[in-house]
Design a protein around this motif. Structure first.
Motif, short mmCIF file in Angstrom:
data_model
loop_
_atom_site.label_atom_id
_atom_site.label_comp_id
_atom_site.label_asym_id
_atom_site.label_seq_id
_atom_site.Cartn_x
_atom_site.Cartn_y
_atom_site.Cartn_z
N UNK A 8 0.84 -1.19 0.00
CA UNK A 8 0.00 0.00 0.00
C UNK A 8 0.88 1.25 0.00
N UNK A 9 0.24 2.41 -0.15
CA UNK A 9 0.98 3.67 -0.20
C UNK A 9 1.63 4.01 1.14
N UNK A 10 0.97 3.64 2.25
CA UNK A 10 1.46 3.93 3.59
C UNK A 10 0.90 2.88 4.55
N UNK A 54 7.28 5.11 2.55
CA UNK A 54 8.65 4.73 2.18
C UNK A 54 9.62 5.88 2.43
N UNK A 55 10.74 5.55 3.02
CA UNK A 55 11.76 6.55 3.34
C UNK A 55 11.71 7.04 4.77
N UNK A 56 10.58 6.85 5.45
CA UNK A 56 10.49 7.25 6.86
C UNK A 56 11.36 6.31 7.70
N UNK A 57 12.01 6.88 8.70
CA UNK A 57 12.87 6.11 9.60
C UNK A 57 12.15 5.92 10.93
N UNK A 68 9.25 -0.13 2.41
CA UNK A 68 9.48 -0.18 0.96
C UNK A 68 8.26 -0.78 0.28
N UNK A 69 8.06 -0.44 -0.97
CA UNK A 69 6.94 -0.97 -1.74
C UNK A 69 7.28 -2.36 -2.26
N UNK A 70 6.28 -3.22 -2.29
CA UNK A 70 6.44 -4.53 -2.92
C UNK A 70 6.52 -4.33 -4.42
N UNK A 71 7.29 -5.15 -5.09
CA UNK A 71 7.44 -5.02 -6.56
C UNK A 71 6.21 -5.47 -7.28
#
Length: 71
Positions: A8-10, A54-57, A68-71
């Motif tokens: 998902x997006x988030x 994605x990218x949040x720590x 990360x997004x699934x491919x």
């Protein structure tokens, strides 16, 4: 840093902790977040519904996680 793959997006912060197997229940996630034991982007986050993208720590128990997004 460990990457958690989502489709998902988030994902909500409390759901990330459950999905990654870091906690067993949503209630446990809620308690840990509200106790200030989770950081997002280097700051304590008390919002269990915080959207993690994605990218949040995320820092929990001394380990860093990101999404990360699934491919």
């Amino acid at each position: 840093m460990k990457t958690i793959t989502i489709a998902t997006e988030w994902i909500k912060l409390q759901d990330l902790l459950k999905f990654a197997g870091l906690v067993e229940t949503g209630g446990e996630a809620k308690e840990l977040i509200q106790a200030g034991q989770v950081q997002v982007g280097g700051e304590v986050c008390l919002q269990r519904g915080k959207k993690i993208r994605p990218g949040d720590d995320v820092l929990f128990n001394g380990d860093h996680y990101t999404v990360g997004y699934a491919d």
